[in-house]
Design an enzyme around this catalytic site. Sequence first.
Site, PDB file in Angstrom:
ATOM      1  N   GLY A  45       0.811  -1.221   0.000  1.00  9.70           N
ATOM      2  CA  GLY A  45       0.000   0.000   0.000  1.00  9.70           C
ATOM      3  C   GLY A  45       0.842   1.268   0.000  1.00  9.70           C
ATOM      4  O   GLY A  45       1.997   1.265   0.430  1.00  9.70           O
ATOM      5  N   ARG A  49      -1.949   8.584   3.507  1.00  5.61           N
ATOM      6  CA  ARG A  49      -2.158   9.518   4.626  1.00  5.61           C
ATOM      7  C   ARG A  49      -0.887   9.829   5.411  1.00  5.61           C
ATOM      8  O   ARG A  49      -0.888  10.691   6.275  1.00  5.61           O
ATOM      9  CB  ARG A  49      -3.249   8.959   5.562  1.00  5.61           C
ATOM     10  CG  ARG A  49      -4.639   9.152   4.995  1.00  5.61           C
ATOM     11  CD  ARG A  49      -5.665   8.438   5.829  1.00  5.61           C
ATOM     12  NE  ARG A  49      -5.586   6.982   5.662  1.00  5.61           N
ATOM     13  CZ  ARG A  49      -6.197   6.105   6.460  1.00  5.61           C
ATOM     14  NH1 ARG A  49      -6.906   6.528   7.478  1.00  5.61           N
ATOM     15  NH2 ARG A  49      -6.084   4.821   6.236  1.00  5.61           N
ATOM     16  N   GLY A 117      -6.193  -4.246  -3.715  1.00  4.96           N
ATOM     17  CA  GLY A 117      -6.800  -4.669  -2.453  1.00  4.96           C
ATOM     18  C   GLY A 117      -6.015  -5.755  -1.746  1.00  4.96           C
ATOM     19  O   GLY A 117      -5.125  -6.384  -2.327  1.00  4.96           O
ATOM     20  N   THR A 118      -6.383  -5.955  -0.475  1.00  3.64           N
ATOM     21  CA  THR A 118      -5.646  -6.919   0.359  1.00  3.64           C
ATOM     22  C   THR A 118      -5.815  -8.355  -0.162  1.00  3.64           C
ATOM     23  O   THR A 118      -4.874  -9.158  -0.080  1.00  3.64           O
ATOM     24  CB  THR A 118      -6.107  -6.838   1.828  1.00  3.64           C
ATOM     25  OG1 THR A 118      -7.543  -6.870   1.856  1.00  3.64           O
ATOM     26  CG2 THR A 118      -5.643  -5.560   2.490  1.00  3.64           C
ATOM     27  N   GLU A 198     -16.217  -3.751   5.942  1.00  5.50           N
ATOM     28  CA  GLU A 198     -15.306  -2.599   5.904  1.00  5.50           C
ATOM     29  C   GLU A 198     -16.047  -1.337   6.308  1.00  5.50           C
ATOM     30  O   GLU A 198     -17.252  -1.206   6.044  1.00  5.50           O
ATOM     31  CB  GLU A 198     -14.706  -2.445   4.506  1.00  5.50           C
ATOM     32  CG  GLU A 198     -13.695  -3.500   4.155  1.00  5.50           C
ATOM     33  CD  GLU A 198     -12.645  -3.678   5.241  1.00  5.50           C
ATOM     34  OE1 GLU A 198     -11.915  -2.711   5.517  1.00  5.50           O
ATOM     35  OE2 GLU A 198     -12.574  -4.762   5.847  1.00  5.50           O
ATOM     36  N   ASN A 271      -1.440   4.529  10.069  1.00  8.51           N
ATOM     37  CA  ASN A 271      -1.891   5.108   8.803  1.00  8.51           C
ATOM     38  C   ASN A 271      -1.459   6.563   8.640  1.00  8.51           C
ATOM     39  O   ASN A 271      -1.363   7.062   7.532  1.00  8.51           O
ATOM     40  CB  ASN A 271      -3.417   5.039   8.695  1.00  8.51           C
ATOM     41  CG  ASN A 271      -3.906   3.600   8.582  1.00  8.51           C
ATOM     42  OD1 ASN A 271      -3.251   2.763   7.958  1.00  8.51           O
ATOM     43  ND2 ASN A 271      -5.022   3.308   9.206  1.00  8.51           N
ATOM     44  N   TYR A 431      43.782  20.230   8.054  1.00  8.55           N
ATOM     45  CA  TYR A 431      43.209  20.362   6.703  1.00  8.55           C
ATOM     46  C   TYR A 431      43.788  21.589   6.026  1.00  8.55           C
ATOM     47  O   TYR A 431      43.746  22.692   6.579  1.00  8.55           O
ATOM     48  CB  TYR A 431      41.687  20.487   6.842  1.00  8.55           C
ATOM     49  CG  TYR A 431      40.931  20.524   5.546  1.00  8.55           C
ATOM     50  CD1 TYR A 431      41.156  19.575   4.555  1.00  8.55           C
ATOM     51  CD2 TYR A 431      39.962  21.507   5.318  1.00  8.55           C
ATOM     52  CE1 TYR A 431      40.435  19.596   3.367  1.00  8.55           C
ATOM     53  CE2 TYR A 431      39.240  21.534   4.143  1.00  8.55           C
ATOM     54  CZ  TYR A 431      39.478  20.575   3.159  1.00  8.55           C
ATOM     55  OH  TYR A 431      38.774  20.607   1.999  1.00  8.55           O
ATOM     56  N   ARG A 484      57.354  31.633  19.884  1.00  4.68           N
ATOM     57  CA  ARG A 484      56.567  32.718  20.453  1.00  4.68           C
ATOM     58  C   ARG A 484      57.052  34.028  19.900  1.00  4.68           C
ATOM     59  O   ARG A 484      58.251  34.216  19.667  1.00  4.68           O
ATOM     60  CB  ARG A 484      56.729  32.778  21.974  1.00  4.68           C
ATOM     61  CG  ARG A 484      55.877  31.785  22.690  1.00  4.68           C
ATOM     62  CD  ARG A 484      55.999  31.968  24.170  1.00  4.68           C
ATOM     63  NE  ARG A 484      55.372  30.848  24.852  1.00  4.68           N
ATOM     64  CZ  ARG A 484      55.625  30.510  26.088  1.00  4.68           C
ATOM     65  NH1 ARG A 484      56.506  31.203  26.794  1.00  4.68           N
ATOM     66  NH2 ARG A 484      55.012  29.504  26.646  1.00  4.68           N
TER      67      ARG A 484
HETATM   68  C1  UD1 Z   1      -7.663  -3.521   6.357  1.00  2.90           C
HETATM   69  C2  UD1 Z   1      -8.815  -4.497   6.508  1.00  2.90           C
HETATM   70  C3  UD1 Z   1      -9.700  -4.028   7.660  1.00  2.90           C
HETATM   71  C4  UD1 Z   1      -8.880  -3.924   8.937  1.00  2.90           C
HETATM   72  C5  UD1 Z   1      -7.667  -3.021   8.718  1.00  2.90           C
HETATM   73  C6  UD1 Z   1      -6.763  -3.099   9.906  1.00  2.90           C
HETATM   74  C7  UD1 Z   1      -9.297  -5.314   4.267  1.00  2.90           C
HETATM   75  C8  UD1 Z   1     -10.199  -5.217   3.107  1.00  2.90           C
HETATM   76  N1  UD1 Z   1      -9.580  -4.521   5.300  1.00  2.90           N
HETATM   77  O1  UD1 Z   1      -8.214  -2.274   5.999  1.00  2.90           O
HETATM   78  O2  UD1 Z   1     -10.776  -4.953   7.849  1.00  2.90           O
HETATM   79  O3  UD1 Z   1      -9.678  -3.405   9.973  1.00  2.90           O
HETATM   80  O4  UD1 Z   1      -6.924  -3.457   7.567  1.00  2.90           O
HETATM   81  O5  UD1 Z   1      -5.722  -2.162   9.759  1.00  2.90           O
HETATM   82  O6  UD1 Z   1      -8.391  -6.103   4.255  1.00  2.90           O
HETATM   83  N2  UD1 Z   1      -2.091  -3.716   0.978  1.00  2.90           N
HETATM   84  C9  UD1 Z   1      -1.434  -4.315  -0.066  1.00  2.90           C
HETATM   85  N3  UD1 Z   1      -2.000  -4.271  -1.303  1.00  2.90           N
HETATM   86  C10 UD1 Z   1      -3.184  -3.684  -1.539  1.00  2.90           C
HETATM   87  C11 UD1 Z   1      -3.843  -3.082  -0.450  1.00  2.90           C
HETATM   88  C12 UD1 Z   1      -3.284  -3.120   0.797  1.00  2.90           C
HETATM   89  O7  UD1 Z   1      -0.355  -4.867   0.087  1.00  2.90           O
HETATM   90  O8  UD1 Z   1      -3.621  -3.700  -2.683  1.00  2.90           O
HETATM   91  C13 UD1 Z   1      -1.474  -3.758   2.311  1.00  2.90           C
HETATM   92  C14 UD1 Z   1      -1.146  -2.399   2.869  1.00  2.90           C
HETATM   93  O9  UD1 Z   1       0.173  -2.031   2.541  1.00  2.90           O
HETATM   94  C15 UD1 Z   1      -1.311  -2.606   4.364  1.00  2.90           C
HETATM   95  C16 UD1 Z   1      -2.344  -3.702   4.461  1.00  2.90           C
HETATM   96  O10 UD1 Z   1      -2.403  -4.327   3.205  1.00  2.90           O
HETATM   97  O11 UD1 Z   1      -0.118  -3.044   4.965  1.00  2.90           O
HETATM   98  C17 UD1 Z   1      -3.718  -3.163   4.833  1.00  2.90           C
HETATM   99  O12 UD1 Z   1      -4.114  -2.275   3.819  1.00  2.90           O
HETATM  100  P1  UD1 Z   1      -4.914  -0.949   4.130  1.00  2.90           P
HETATM  101  O13 UD1 Z   1      -5.184  -0.250   2.884  1.00  2.90           O
HETATM  102  O14 UD1 Z   1      -4.262  -0.212   5.237  1.00  2.90           O
HETATM  103  O15 UD1 Z   1      -6.274  -1.617   4.631  1.00  2.90           O
HETATM  104  P2  UD1 Z   1      -7.357  -0.958   5.545  1.00  2.90           P
HETATM  105  O16 UD1 Z   1      -8.271  -0.146   4.716  1.00  2.90           O
HETATM  106  O17 UD1 Z   1      -6.730  -0.336   6.723  1.00  2.90           O
HETATM  107 CA    CA Z   2      -4.461   0.076   7.554  1.00  2.60          CA
END
Ligand code: UD1
Ligand code: CA
Length: 532
Positions: A45, A49, A117-118, A198, A271, A431, A484
């Site tokens: 990610g 922020r 997404g995650t 979410e 964040n 130097y 001196r």
């Molecule tokens: C996510 C969870 C949420 C949880 C929160 C806790 C999901 C959909 N939601 O939301 O339920 O309460 O974490 O902090 O999983 N990342 C990737 N690739 C992506 C997106 C994210 O590697 O495409 C990584 C980010 O770098 C981060 C982690 O996944 O380390 C979480 O991503 P973030 O965007 O912070 O998720 P949240 O919206 O906080």
């Molecule tokens: Ca997060």
Amino acid sequence: MLDDEAWIAKSLQPSVYPPESLHFIHFLILMSHHNNTSVIILAAGQGTRMKSTLPKVLHAVAGRPMLGYAMILARQVTTNTVAVVVGHGADCVRTYLEQEKSQFDPYLVVEQIQQLGTGHAVQQAYPALTRYSSQVASRYVIMCGDTPLLTTETVSALVHYHQAEGATLTLLTTVLSDPCGYGRIIRGKEGAVCRVVEDRDASPEDKQVSEINVGTYVVEAEFLEKALGQLQPQNAQGEYYLTDIIEMAVQQGQKVVAWVTDDSLETTGVNTRVHLALAEKEMRRRICERLMLAGVTILDPDRVVVDHQVTVGRDTVLHPGVILEGETHVGEHCTIRANSRLTHSVLHRGVRIHDACVLEETTVEDEAVIGPMAHLRPGNVIHKKAKVGNFVELKKTEVGEGSKVNHLSYIGDTWIGRNVNVGAGTITCNYDGYRKARTIIKDHVFIGSDVQLIAPVTIGEGALIAAGTTVTEDVPADALGISRVPQITKEGAAARRRALLDPSRFPSDGKPCSTEDLPAAPPVFQKHQESP
Ligand code: UD1
Ligand code: CA
């Protein structure tokens, strides 16, 4: 790659995991599922922020990038290959991992070109792990790279609970007074977990739920593989949510359980820089607590800043405002007084650092004394019982046993032997605008005050350099070096000068003033005389 034995040996180092600590017990528990578990760390990610050019997971907490904490935690969960999903700032993240390779191996980096997404992130990591992993895992721990406060105890409890329950999926949750922004845990009538919603997709009713998804999961491989294939981006953000696998598992009749931790600080996901400061504060508190329990006196733990890898020996006292950074190691019975900073520096036993000193890449041996207000730039060795006093700057300098550089000096690129006295205001002129040159001052030399040593120059053993000397040539052993400007003394001249400039103060000897007695009057005084 670490084999089990090497791993055990490494983990048993007392400085890393004191045997009396809980770590050790959890470590033994974890060993039982070390090989059949793989870890996936999500770190692709952007961290919008954070408002930063640095990828979020590289922001440091107590001197270590957040990703480092996740990697070390992962290393305690498995000896198997760890997958790190990178995306934003992938090159920087790779470089960091490479730098710490010896601590983190075996791992593989998976690039998620687009952050969809995650769930999408895990979709990238899973096949890579099954292909390149040292051992095929039957279970996955999935966690985020931005929760640096998460402890081994909590993750091991999560894994343990998962096993004990025979669950397909176990997620870590906590209850927050302000759950805003997090995924909410929706439970059924019996209290069983049904799904995670979410924040952006949550109904007003869902938003009332204060139990949140931390983002750390244990999932059985067989289920995970199938579930990943079924994810759909049908939600407010058009993303592949990993959290959707929870509802899938429930619908398929698989066992889903939650491990609720009551330490909600630990689960803080960073964040913003506000969260970062929170994590920093908590991590520092833990470090100070660990040191105090190990026998270090910290007068005000709220105002002492110690990096994660710093070690401090027993009966050492840290005064308020002390900062110990990087590879700094402080021995036993040392005292570091207020507002001193040590960076990559080593103190042996019984060293005293007075107030407001800066030490960088410097080693100080037993019972030496530094400061107050000394600036030790990189590359110094201060031997036993030596003294470096106030307003002294040292660079690439070795000060021999029992030697003193006590007042107002700059000593650079210099080797000083034993029992040398360097007088106040001594300067090495190392130097010439092009090159640096070395000064050598051998044992038992006495250097008077206000001496300049024009390097390269060597002062032989037992030599004496008179105060005010500019040393331009080597001085042999036991010789006196003196240069001196001869002094002239003119009787009564000061009084005559006063009388000339101020006729009301006639000289007591009645002699008229001659211009010879008068160098120029100070300019400010002249001006005063001229103006009406
Ligand atoms: C996510 C969870 C949420 C949880 C929160 C806790 C999901 C959909 N939601 O939301 O339920 O309460 O974490 O902090 O999983 N990342 C990737 N690739 C992506 C997106 C994210 O590697 O495409 C990584 C980010 O770098 C981060 C982690 O996944 O380390 C979480 O991503 P973030 O965007 O912070 O998720 P949240 O919206 O906080
Ligand atoms: Ca997060």
